[in-house]
Design an enzyme around this catalytic site. Structure first.
Site, PDB file in Angstrom:
ATOM      1  N   HIS A 133      23.190   1.086  22.984  1.00  0.00           N
ATOM      2  CA  HIS A 133      23.585   0.384  24.209  1.00  0.00           C
ATOM      3  C   HIS A 133      23.240  -1.094  24.127  1.00  0.00           C
ATOM      4  CE1 HIS A 133      23.875   0.378  28.831  1.00  0.00           C
ATOM      5  NE2 HIS A 133      25.073   0.659  28.341  1.00  0.00           N
ATOM      6  N   HIS A 147      12.795   1.512  32.394  1.00  0.00           N
ATOM      7  CA  HIS A 147      13.720   1.684  31.259  1.00  0.00           C
ATOM      8  C   HIS A 147      13.983   3.179  31.124  1.00  0.00           C
ATOM      9  CE1 HIS A 147      15.767   0.867  27.606  1.00  0.00           C
ATOM     10  NE2 HIS A 147      14.827   0.309  26.886  1.00  0.00           N
ATOM     11  N   ILE A 162      14.775   3.349  43.905  1.00  0.00           N
ATOM     12  CA  ILE A 162      15.267   4.698  43.642  1.00  0.00           C
ATOM     13  C   ILE A 162      15.660   4.749  42.174  1.00  0.00           C
ATOM     14  CG2 ILE A 162      16.880   6.483  44.378  1.00  0.00           C
ATOM     15  CD1 ILE A 162      15.032   5.412  46.644  1.00  0.00           C
ATOM     16  N   GLY A 187      17.266   5.724  38.684  1.00  0.00           N
ATOM     17  CA  GLY A 187      18.607   6.210  38.360  1.00  0.00           C
ATOM     18  C   GLY A 187      19.715   5.368  38.976  1.00  0.00           C
ATOM     19  N   HIS A 225      21.270  -1.487  37.354  1.00  0.00           N
ATOM     20  CA  HIS A 225      21.199  -1.769  35.914  1.00  0.00           C
ATOM     21  C   HIS A 225      21.333  -3.267  35.738  1.00  0.00           C
ATOM     22  CE1 HIS A 225      22.295  -1.808  31.659  1.00  0.00           C
ATOM     23  NE2 HIS A 225      21.793  -0.593  31.603  1.00  0.00           N
ATOM     24  N   ASP A 263      20.850   7.565  33.514  1.00  0.00           N
ATOM     25  CA  ASP A 263      19.730   8.481  33.773  1.00  0.00           C
ATOM     26  C   ASP A 263      19.973   9.361  34.997  1.00  0.00           C
ATOM     27  OD1 ASP A 263      18.195   7.793  31.593  1.00  0.00           O
ATOM     28  OD2 ASP A 263      17.285   6.086  32.616  1.00  0.00           O
ATOM     29  N   ARG A 311      18.405   7.526  20.590  1.00  0.00           N
ATOM     30  CA  ARG A 311      18.549   6.078  20.420  1.00  0.00           C
ATOM     31  C   ARG A 311      18.118   5.597  19.034  1.00  0.00           C
ATOM     32  NH1 ARG A 311      19.216   2.157  24.193  1.00  0.00           N
ATOM     33  NH2 ARG A 311      20.677   3.691  25.019  1.00  0.00           N
ATOM     34  N   ARG A 359      10.549 -16.366  17.720  1.00  0.00           N
ATOM     35  CA  ARG A 359       9.352 -17.112  18.095  1.00  0.00           C
ATOM     36  C   ARG A 359       9.752 -18.111  19.177  1.00  0.00           C
ATOM     37  NH1 ARG A 359       5.602 -19.933  20.322  1.00  0.00           N
ATOM     38  NH2 ARG A 359       3.654 -20.160  19.146  1.00  0.00           N
TER      39      ARG A 359
HETATM   40  N1  COA Z   1      16.575   0.978  44.074  1.00  0.00           N
HETATM   41  C1  COA Z   1      16.533   0.144  45.102  1.00  0.00           C
HETATM   42  N2  COA Z   1      16.879  -1.155  45.032  1.00  0.00           N
HETATM   43  C2  COA Z   1      17.278  -1.607  43.815  1.00  0.00           C
HETATM   44  C3  COA Z   1      17.351  -0.773  42.711  1.00  0.00           C
HETATM   45  C4  COA Z   1      16.972   0.561  42.864  1.00  0.00           C
HETATM   46  N3  COA Z   1      17.024   1.414  41.840  1.00  0.00           N
HETATM   47  N4  COA Z   1      17.788  -1.486  41.658  1.00  0.00           N
HETATM   48  C5  COA Z   1      17.982  -2.735  42.084  1.00  0.00           C
HETATM   49  N5  COA Z   1      17.679  -2.798  43.397  1.00  0.00           N
HETATM   50  C6  COA Z   1      17.802  -3.968  44.248  1.00  0.00           C
HETATM   51  C7  COA Z   1      16.540  -4.788  44.187  1.00  0.00           C
HETATM   52  O1  COA Z   1      15.591  -4.389  45.151  1.00  0.00           O
HETATM   53  C8  COA Z   1      17.087  -6.168  44.449  1.00  0.00           C
HETATM   54  O2  COA Z   1      17.361  -6.250  45.819  1.00  0.00           O
HETATM   55  P1  COA Z   1      17.044  -7.576  46.640  1.00  0.00           P
HETATM   56  O3  COA Z   1      17.908  -8.642  45.991  1.00  0.00           O
HETATM   57  O4  COA Z   1      17.424  -7.222  48.026  1.00  0.00           O
HETATM   58  O5  COA Z   1      15.580  -7.807  46.423  1.00  0.00           O
HETATM   59  C9  COA Z   1      18.426  -6.154  43.732  1.00  0.00           C
HETATM   60  O6  COA Z   1      18.825  -4.793  43.703  1.00  0.00           O
HETATM   61  C10 COA Z   1      18.361  -6.709  42.311  1.00  0.00           C
HETATM   62  O7  COA Z   1      17.322  -6.030  41.590  1.00  0.00           O
HETATM   63  P2  COA Z   1      16.523  -6.632  40.342  1.00  0.00           P
HETATM   64  O8  COA Z   1      15.261  -5.864  40.193  1.00  0.00           O
HETATM   65  O9  COA Z   1      16.450  -8.106  40.424  1.00  0.00           O
HETATM   66  O10 COA Z   1      17.496  -6.318  39.184  1.00  0.00           O
HETATM   67  P3  COA Z   1      17.125  -6.078  37.662  1.00  0.00           P
HETATM   68  O11 COA Z   1      18.291  -6.512  36.877  1.00  0.00           O
HETATM   69  O12 COA Z   1      15.816  -6.627  37.270  1.00  0.00           O
HETATM   70  O13 COA Z   1      16.977  -4.484  37.699  1.00  0.00           O
HETATM   71  C11 COA Z   1      16.659  -2.326  36.960  1.00  0.00           C
HETATM   72  C12 COA Z   1      17.501  -3.580  36.816  1.00  0.00           C
HETATM   73  C13 COA Z   1      17.273  -1.232  36.069  1.00  0.00           C
HETATM   74  C14 COA Z   1      15.233  -2.604  36.504  1.00  0.00           C
HETATM   75  C15 COA Z   1      16.666  -1.859  38.430  1.00  0.00           C
HETATM   76  O14 COA Z   1      17.984  -1.608  38.870  1.00  0.00           O
HETATM   77  C16 COA Z   1      15.786  -0.639  38.674  1.00  0.00           C
HETATM   78  O15 COA Z   1      14.581  -0.756  38.871  1.00  0.00           O
HETATM   79  N6  COA Z   1      16.386   0.585  38.645  1.00  0.00           N
HETATM   80  C17 COA Z   1      15.623   1.783  38.773  1.00  0.00           C
HETATM   81  C18 COA Z   1      15.109   2.201  37.412  1.00  0.00           C
HETATM   82  C19 COA Z   1      16.157   2.806  36.533  1.00  0.00           C
HETATM   83  O16 COA Z   1      16.960   3.604  36.955  1.00  0.00           O
HETATM   84  N7  COA Z   1      16.124   2.417  35.252  1.00  0.00           N
HETATM   85  C20 COA Z   1      17.038   2.923  34.267  1.00  0.00           C
HETATM   86  C21 COA Z   1      17.945   1.832  33.800  1.00  0.00           C
HETATM   87  S1  COA Z   1      19.149   2.512  32.655  1.00  0.00           S
END
Ligand code: COA
Length: 373
Positions: free
Chosen positions: A188, A223, A257, A259, A262, A314, A339, A358
């Site tokens: 991915h 992740h 939450i 799942g 992304h 996921d 993976r 670096r």
């Molecule tokens: N549940 C609730 N709110 C979520 C969310 C989730 N799973 N994922 C993103 N958001 C919201 C954030 O709270 C934020 O809202 P705000 O702007 O009102 O504060 C907005 O969406 C952006 O989130 P951000 O954390 O900046 O995005 P990111 O690019 O860093 O996040 C993830 C990507 C994957 C880390 C994030 O979506 C997440 O934590 N998901 C849950 C974990 C997961 O399923 N991981 C597997 C990835 S394959």
């Protein structure tokens, strides 16, 4: 060298490498793998064929595919010696910790470690792909005091892996579903774990070292760790009619939450999630678990209505694992085992076009402090 000026927290939107392996084409909602669409691959070829494609740049012919599967089965290291090491590990062991330890230990048994040319590194990759299903499944069952199931090289890869974990003979449909799940997880582009492996291998550290770092990265709940949390949530909610209120309540408490969401697909569906949704629909009927499918759909609809967020892989992989009888503790480790296909390709590519990673920092600490008078 000029002082860099731009700072992007989390390297968001930064291009960190050139790669010919895969690309998330967000505009066209396609995951490109060596020129193919990953979903198309999952629908038509086997996981081991995808490994071949990722490593050597082309799909094997039917005859090559059979030889390749036999080669992978024969490449298994002495897992019977490695698996008992799990008895030495502490009571807080997560199966990702076992994989992290086992990958590191496997490196000490590999006759080619220290040889960095491509042919030797591919051989190491074959040993990892051949060994890790047995290491994971047998380690788990030994730890649980369940009878350990020997690896059977005569079985197809996914069926053998599933059988070693569950102790149950999978149906053809279950083995195919698991094979598709392995493909969905196989590669991915540049997630944190792949970046970690590339950073480590850019020092010309060996493949096992790079993969030990990757498995540590993948354990994190932002992740790979999300799939286990998804299943626990689905089991806790249980009833589709309760799903929306449950999510509302957690979101009101500012909880994430698992799942959903992304970094790359924040505002559109993850194509892999849609593939697994389809696989779940196909498994749920014969398993008499239409309710589980409906529960997941209720969650997907509610999250979209409440937050505009889509499910990621996921979210729909978790209930697929569940219907296949896979213990929850193994969901994230299986993600890693699958993976390895992509990770080995990335490490090889890093070696072939290496530039040491670096970067610089924006310093925010004090200056001018003095020791003594
Ligand atoms: N549940 C609730 N709110 C979520 C969310 C989730 N799973 N994922 C993103 N958001 C919201 C954030 O709270 C934020 O809202 P705000 O702007 O009102 O504060 C907005 O969406 C952006 O989130 P951000 O954390 O900046 O995005 P990111 O690019 O860093 O996040 C993830 C990507 C994957 C880390 C994030 O979506 C997440 O934590 N998901 C849950 C974990 C997961 O399923 N991981 C597997 C990835 S394959």
């Amino acid at each position: 060298m000029a002082e860099p000026e731009e700072y992007r927290p989390g390297l968001e939107g930064v291009i960190a490498a050139e790669t010919a392996i895969s690309y998330l084409d967000v505009a066209h909602e396609e995951i490109v793998v060596r020129g193919y669409n990953l979903i198309d691959l999952a629908e038509h070829v086997s996981y081991l064929d995808v490994v071949h494609l990722l490593w050597y740049g082309r799909l094997p012919s039917a005859a090559e595919s059979a030889r390749w599967a036999a080669e992978i089965a024969a490449a298994r290291l002495d897992t019977e010696r490695i698996v008992p090491l799990i008895d030495q590990l502490g009571p807080g062991l997560h199966m990702m910790d076992w994989l992290r330890t086992a990958v590191s230990v496997l490196g000490t048994w590999d006759p080619d470690v220290g040889q960095e040319d491509a042919a030797h590194v591919w051989a190491q990759g074959r040993r990892l792909v051949g060994s890790l299903p047995a290491v994971l499944a047998q380690g788990y069952r030994r730890r649980q005091l369940l009878p350990v199931i020997p690896s059977d090289p005569a079985r197809p890869y996914a069926a053998n892996f599933l059988h070693m974990m569950t102790g149950r003979e999978p149906s053809a449909a279950e083995a195919r579903a698991f094979d598709q799940l392995l493909i969905a997880y196989s590669e991915h582009e540049m997630p944190n774990s792949t970046f970690a492996a590339r950073v480590i291998s850019s020092t010309l550290a060996d493949l096992y070292g790079a993969l030990t770092g990757a498995v540590a990265s993948l354990k994190g709940r932002l992740h790979g760790g999300a799939n286990e949390a998804v299943m626990r949530m689905l089991l806790e909610v249980g009833d589709p009619a309760r799903m929306r209120a449950y999510l509302e309540d957690r979101l009101a408490r500012k909880e994430r939450i698992m799942g959903f969401g992304h970094r790359v697909y924040m505002r559109q569906p993850d194509p892999r999630a849609m593939l697994m949704k389809q696989v779940l629909a196909e498994l749920a009927g014969p398993a008499g678990r239409q309710d589980l499918y409906e529960l997941c759909v209720a969650g997907e609809e509610a999250m979209y209505a409440l937050k505009g967020l889509y499910p990621n892989l996921d979210y729909y992989a978790a209930p697929v694992y569940y219907l296949l009888g896979v213990p929850i503790e193994l969901y994230t480790p299986i993600f890693f085992v699958a993976r390895v296909a992509g990770l080995v390709a990335h490490v090889q590519e890093q070696y072939a076009h290496n530039r040491l990673f670096r970067p610089r920092v924006r310093y925010t600490g004090p200056r001018g402090l003095r020791v003594g008078p």
